[in-house]
Design a protein around this motif. Structure first.
Motif, PDB file in Angstrom:
ATOM      1  N   GLY A 172      11.430   4.213  -0.652  1.00 27.30           N
ATOM      2  CA  GLY A 172      11.822   3.934   0.718  1.00 27.30           C
ATOM      3  C   GLY A 172      13.240   3.406   0.799  1.00 27.30           C
TER       4      GLY A 172
ATOM      5  N   ALA B 262       6.922  -2.693   6.270  1.00 28.81           N
ATOM      6  CA  ALA B 262       6.209  -2.406   5.028  1.00 28.81           C
ATOM      7  C   ALA B 262       5.155  -1.322   5.230  1.00 28.81           C
ATOM      8  CB  ALA B 262       5.563  -3.681   4.499  1.00 28.81           C
ATOM      9  N   THR B 263       4.409  -1.411   6.312  1.00 30.56           N
ATOM     10  CA  THR B 263       3.391  -0.393   6.579  1.00 30.56           C
ATOM     11  C   THR B 263       4.031   0.968   6.791  1.00 30.56           C
ATOM     12  OG1 THR B 263       1.961  -2.067   7.585  1.00 30.56           O
ATOM     13  CG2 THR B 263       1.471   0.233   8.084  1.00 30.56           C
TER      14      THR B 263
ATOM     15  N   SER C  38       4.846  -2.555  -7.968  1.00 28.00           N
ATOM     16  CA  SER C  38       5.478  -2.690  -6.656  1.00 28.00           C
ATOM     17  C   SER C  38       5.947  -1.350  -6.108  1.00 28.00           C
ATOM     18  CB  SER C  38       6.661  -3.655  -6.752  1.00 28.00           C
ATOM     19  OG  SER C  38       7.590  -3.184  -7.717  1.00 28.00           O
ATOM     20  N   HIS C  39       6.191  -1.357  -4.795  1.00 28.13           N
ATOM     21  CA  HIS C  39       6.752  -0.188  -4.118  1.00 28.13           C
ATOM     22  C   HIS C  39       8.268  -0.183  -4.318  1.00 28.13           C
ATOM     23  CE1 HIS C  39       2.886   0.033  -2.108  1.00 28.13           C
ATOM     24  NE2 HIS C  39       3.059  -1.205  -1.649  1.00 28.13           N
TER      25      HIS C  39
ATOM     26  N   HIS D 150       5.032  -8.059   0.545  1.00 29.62           N
ATOM     27  CA  HIS D 150       4.486  -6.698   0.573  1.00 29.62           C
ATOM     28  C   HIS D 150       4.696  -5.940  -0.726  1.00 29.62           C
ATOM     29  CE1 HIS D 150       3.698  -7.366   4.789  1.00 29.62           C
ATOM     30  NE2 HIS D 150       4.949  -7.794   4.941  1.00 29.62           N
TER      31      HIS D 150
ATOM     32  N   PHE E  66       7.374  -5.227  -2.858  1.00 29.69           N
ATOM     33  CA  PHE E  66       8.464  -4.253  -2.954  1.00 29.69           C
ATOM     34  C   PHE E  66       9.463  -4.706  -4.012  1.00 29.69           C
ATOM     35  CE2 PHE E  66       7.002  -2.678   1.092  1.00 29.69           C
ATOM     36  CZ  PHE E  66       7.421  -1.349   1.129  1.00 29.69           C
TER      37      PHE E  66
ATOM     38  N   ASP F  64       5.756   1.219  -9.115  1.00 30.42           N
ATOM     39  CA  ASP F  64       4.926   2.414  -8.967  1.00 30.42           C
ATOM     40  C   ASP F  64       5.815   3.564  -8.496  1.00 30.42           C
ATOM     41  OD1 ASP F  64       3.106   4.380  -8.343  1.00 30.42           O
ATOM     42  OD2 ASP F  64       1.824   3.112  -7.104  1.00 30.42           O
TER      43      ASP F  64
ATOM     44  N   HIS G 244       4.922   7.667  -5.591  1.00 29.94           N
ATOM     45  CA  HIS G 244       4.903   8.033  -4.169  1.00 29.94           C
ATOM     46  C   HIS G 244       6.285   8.028  -3.531  1.00 29.94           C
ATOM     47  CE1 HIS G 244       0.589   7.702  -4.585  1.00 29.94           C
ATOM     48  NE2 HIS G 244       0.699   6.429  -4.962  1.00 29.94           N
TER      49      HIS G 244
ATOM     50  N   LEU H  94       6.972   2.048   5.592  1.00 27.58           N
ATOM     51  CA  LEU H  94       7.544   2.573   4.359  1.00 27.58           C
ATOM     52  C   LEU H  94       6.480   3.072   3.397  1.00 27.58           C
ATOM     53  CD1 LEU H  94      10.415   0.001   3.696  1.00 27.58           C
ATOM     54  CD2 LEU H  94      10.664   2.389   4.397  1.00 27.58           C
ATOM     55  N   THR H  95       5.319   2.469   3.407  1.00 32.32           N
ATOM     56  CA  THR H  95       4.282   2.849   2.449  1.00 32.32           C
ATOM     57  C   THR H  95       3.313   3.900   2.963  1.00 32.32           C
ATOM     58  OG1 THR H  95       2.958   0.932   3.153  1.00 32.32           O
ATOM     59  CG2 THR H  95       4.377   0.657   1.216  1.00 32.32           C
ATOM     60  N   THR H  96       3.166   4.009   4.292  1.00 26.73           N
ATOM     61  CA  THR H  96       2.175   4.946   4.838  1.00 26.73           C
ATOM     62  C   THR H  96       2.739   5.944   5.841  1.00 26.73           C
ATOM     63  OG1 THR H  96       1.534   3.583   6.750  1.00 26.73           O
ATOM     64  CG2 THR H  96       0.462   3.104   4.626  1.00 26.73           C
TER      65      THR H  96
END
Length: 663
Positions: free
Chosen positions: A449, A640-641, A342-343, A370, A372, A443, A446, A643-645
Motif C-alpha cells: 500500500g 488501514a481497512t 506486518s502489512h 494496524h 504496518f 507479509d 498481497h 489499504l488491506t481490503t
C-alpha cells in the motif's frame, strides 16, 4: 516555523535577487508585446492563456499540435536571463488543470454574474458570461471565476478561470467571455484587436488577417453551442496535452528500468538495524536503514539536485551508461510484526522533507495499531536537499525543469523500494526483516500500500498511477495542481518573497505559475488524475479549512478521479457554498462499506477557507487542521481497512467526521 536551512537560503536568495531588480515599469514595457505574441491581448504577451496561438501543427503528436513558444516569448525574471522554451515545447498541449488567464480592464465579476467558487453550478447556465466548451464533444465545462486578489495594480488585475474538474487529456476547448460588466453595470467593450478579428472578414494584407483565420473554427464551435458573436468581449481556444505527453517521461523511465530489472529484486544494502526496547519505543520494535540501487535517468552522475532527465535525440528520457541512483530508505517495523507478519506500505513525506518523517508519531501509531511496516525514501526533486534548486527556479525559470524531472526519478526510486520490499528475493530475505527464529516480519503475499500526507498526497497520486505493485493509496490532506495551490497555501509565503522580486508584476506572476505547471504536471498527480482510478483505488483524507493544501484543489481532484464523497461531509450550514461539494458524487453512510475511490472530510472546527486566491493566514482563520486527520485513530482505522481490503468503512457513526485539533 521555517527550517533553519530554508531561512538561510531564503535570505541569500532575497539578497541576491534584490540587487537585480530593475524598474518594474521599464521591465514590463519591454515585454508587453513582441514577435509571436497574440495580438488579441496587447497588454501582456502570452495572454489570454492557455492559447493555441502558441502551438503549431505537428502530425507526429497525439493531439496533432505542439507547443511552440518562441526563443524570447517566455517572461524573463528580473535577472534578465532569457528563458529557454525547450522543456515547454515538448508538450503537445497545455496542462489539464490550466487556470485560464485573461485581462479585462474594469471588470466586476459580481456585476457580471460570473460563477464564483461558492456557486460552481452557475457556470453551466445557458447565459453564463464565461463559457468553456469542449469542441470535440460539445460539452460545457464547469469552472469558477475570480479576480486575482493578490494584484497590487487594479489596472493589471488578472481574471482567473479555474476548471472545476480537470480538462480531458488531448481535447480542444473554446473560451468565450461575453456581456461583461464594470462596477457600475456598464458593458465592458472588447479590445480593438478582438473586435476586428470577431467582425467582418479582413483582407489578406491586414495585420490581423492571420489571427482571424486561426480563430474562425473556435468562433464557429461557440456559435453551434449557442454563443453568438454579439456581446463577445474575448474568445480564444487551446488544446490540452495528451495522456502520452503528460505521462510519457515517467512511464518511459519506469518501463525501461523494470525491463532491465526483469523478474529480479532490485539490489539493496542494509546499512543499519536498531532494535528498541518497549521502554524506548512502545510501538516500533525495529528501525532499518539502507539503500536501493536504481537506474538513474538524470543527466549528471548520481543525479544530484539540479539534474534534469537525460534525453536521446528523439526527446525521450535515456539512461546514461551505468548511471545509478542510490535511494536511501528507512523502515519502521512495529512490535505487532513480531506476533504476526506486518502489512507492507510506502510512506510519502511532506513539503521539501525527508524520509525521516516515516518516524513521526502518527505514522508509528498507524504501524502499531494496524500492524504496518512503513518504508520511505527521500522524494528527490521535492526533498530537503532540493530547496536551493526550488528557490533558484523561482528566480530563474531555466532551472525549474529540474524540480519535476528529478521528482520523476524520485518516483522511480520509490517504485524500486516497493518492489524490493515485496519481492521474494528482496528485503525480507535479510535478517533485518526477520525475527530471531528467521520468520519474516513482513507479509509480501498481497502487494503493498501507499500512504502519504501533504506533498506525499500531491505527488503520491502520480506514484500510485505509475505502480503495478501498489493497488491502493491513501492521499492524506491532499490536492493537486501547484499552479492552483500555491497562492492558496500558507506554506508558500517564504517562496512568494523570491517570486515577488523575480516577477514584481502580479499579472505576469500568474502567467509564470501556469507556465511552471505545464512542466510540473509530469511530476505530480495533476497529469495522471484523469486516469488515476482506471486501475487503482485512492482514499482522500481532507482537513476542512486546511491552511497548507487548499480544499478547492482537493475538490477538483475528487471530481477528476471520480472519488465519492462520504455524506454528510459537514454539519448543515458549515459550508459557504450554494451546493456544498458541487459535482462530486456521494456515498452515504448506510451505503458503506464501499469499494471504490472515496473522499472523507475531517472537520476540526477551523473556519472555512478564504473565497479568494489567498492563504488562510491571520487570527481569523484559527487553528491549522493540516495534521489533524492523520492524528485521529478513527482516520487511521479507515486507512488501514482500505489499504488491506479495498473497502472504505464508516468510522464516524451517523454524523460528519470530526478530528481533535492536534497540538
Amino acid at each position: 516555523m521555517l527550517h533553519r536551512l530554508l531561512r538561510g537560503l531564503l535570505a541569500a536568495a532575497l539578497g541576491a535577487a534584490a540587487l537585480l531588480v530593475p524598474d518594474a515599469s521599464e521591465a514590463r514595457a519591454a515585454e508587453v508585446s513582441g514577435p509571436g505574441c497574440d495580438p488579441l491581448a496587447p497588454v501582456e504577451c502570452l495572454l489570454p492563456f492557455p492559447n493555441d496561438w502558441y502551438t503549431r501543427p505537428d502530425p507526429a503528436t497525439d493531439t496533432g499540435r505542439r507547443v511552440s513558444f518562441g526563443a524570447t516569448t517566455l517572461p524573463r525574471a528580473t535577472a534578465g536571463r532569457t528563458v529557454d522554451p525547450t522543456a515547454w515545447n515538448r508538450s503537445d498541449g497545455f496542462s489539464p488543470g490550466s487556470t485560464l488567464i485573461a485581462h479585462v480592464p474594469g471588470l466586476d465579476l459580481a456585476a457580471t454574474g460570473a460563477a464564483p467558487i461558492t456557486d460552481i453550478g452557475r457556470s453551466l447556465a445557458p447565459d453564463a458570461p464565461v463559457v468553456l466548451l469542449d469542441t470535440r464533444t460539445g460539452e460545457r465545462w464547469p469552472y469558477w471565476a475570480e479576480p486575482d486578489s493578490n494584484a497590487t495594480d487594479p489596472a493589471r488585475r488578472a481574471l482567473l478561470i479555474h476548471p472545476a474538474r480537470n480538462f480531458r487529456d488531448g481535447h480542444h476547448y473554446a473560451v468565450a467571455l461575453r456581456n461583461l460588466k464594470d462596477g457600475a453595470g456598464r458593458t465592458v467593450p472588447a479590445a480593438e484587436p478582438f473586435a476586428a478579428v470577431a467582425g467582418k472578414p479582413l483582407p489578406a494584407g491586414h495585420p490581423l488577417h492571420a489571427r482571424q483565420h486561426r480563430l474562425r473554427p473556435a468562433l464557429k464551435a461557440l456559435r453551434r453551442a449557442g454563443v453568438r458573436s454579439e456581446g463577445l468581449n474575448l474568445a480564444w481556444d487551446f488544446t490540452v496535452a495528451s495522456t502520452q505527453s503528460l505521462t510519457g517521461d515517467l512511464f518511459t523511465i519506469r518501463d525501461d528500468a523494470f525491463r532491465r530489472l526483469g523478474g529480479r529484486s532490485p539490489a539493496f544494502t542494509v546499512t543499519g538495524v536498531t532494535d528498541f526496547t518497549a521502554e524506548q519505543d512502545p510501538r516500533i520494535a525495529r528501525e532499518v536503514t539502507g539503500r536501493i540501487e536504481v537506474p538513474s535517468y538524470l543527466d549528471l552522475p548520481g543525479g544530484p539536485p539540479g539534474s534534469v532527465l537525460h534525453r536521446g535525440r528523439d526527446g525521450l528520457p535515456r539512461r546514461l551508461p551505468s548511471n545509478t541512483q542510490a535511494a536511501t530508505f528507512r523502515c519502521e517495523i512495529p512490535r505487532a510484526a513480531f506476533r504476526a507478519p506486518s502489512h507492507p506500505a510506502l510512506y510519502g513525506h511532506g513539503l521539501l522533507g525527508r524520509r525521516s518523517e516515516v518516524g513521526a508519531g502518527n505514522v508509528k501509531a498507524m504501524a502499531a495499531e494496524h500492524d504496518f511496516t512503513f518504508c520511505a525514501t527521500d522524494w528527490i526533486g521535492m526533498a530537503e536537499e532540493d530547496i536551493p534548486v526550488v528557490l533558484g527556479a523561482l528566480a530563474d525559470p531555466n532551472l525549474f525543469p529540474a524540480v519535476p524531472e528529478r521528482s520523476e526519478q524520485g518516483m522511480l526510486n520509490a517504485l524500486f523500494l516497493a518492489r524490493a520490499l515485496i519481492h521474494s528475493d528482496g528485503l525480507t530475505t535479510d535478517a533485518a526483516f526477520r525475527d530471531a527464529d528467521g520468520r519474516p516480519l513482513v507479509d509480501i503475499r498481497h502487494g503493498i500500500g501507499y500512504d502519504g500526507n501533504s506533498q506525499g498526497g500531491i505527488l503520491g497520486g502520480a506514484l500510485v498511477a505509475a505502480s503495478s505493485d501498489i493497488r491502493r493509496g491513501v492521499l492524506g490532506v491532499t490536492g493537486m495542481n501547484y499552479g492552483l495551490l500555491l497562492n492558496r497555501s500558507a506554506d508558500f509565503a517564504p517562496f512568494q518573497q523570491v517570486l515577488d522580486l523575480s516577477y514584481p508584476d502580479k499579472l505576469r506572476q500568474q502567467i509564470v505559475l501556469q507556465l511552471f505547471q505545464m512542466v510540473w504536471d509530469r511530476g505530480e498527480t495533476n497529469a495522471y488524475a484523469n486516469h488515476l482510478t482506471d486501475r487503482h483505488q485512492v482514499l482522500m483524507h481532507i482537513a476542512y479549512g486546511d491552511h497548507q493544501v487548499a480544499n478547492a484543489a482537493a475538490d477538483v481532484e475528487a471530481r477528476t478521479v471520480d472519488a465519492r464523497l462520504i455524506a454528510p461531509a459537514l454539519a448543515p450550514g458549515r459550508s459557504p457554498d450554494t451546493v456544498p461539494y458541487w459535482g462530486i458524487g456521494t456515498v452515504t453512510r448506510d451505503q458503506l462499506p464501499h469499494r471504490g475511490s472515496v473522499m472523507t472530510v475531517w472537520d476540526s472546527g477551523t473556519p472555512s477557507p478564504p473565497l479568494s486566491n489567498t492563504p488562510p493566514t491571520g487570527p481569523g482563520y484559527g487553528h491549522d487542521p493540516h495534521s489533524d486527520p492523520r492524528n485521529s485513530s478513527a482516520a487511521r482505522q479507515q486507512k488501514a481497512t482500505f489499504l488491506t481490503t479495498g473497502r472504505v468503512i464508516n468510522v464516524c457513526g451517523n454524523t460528519p467526521c470530526t478530528a481533535v485539533p492536534a497540538s
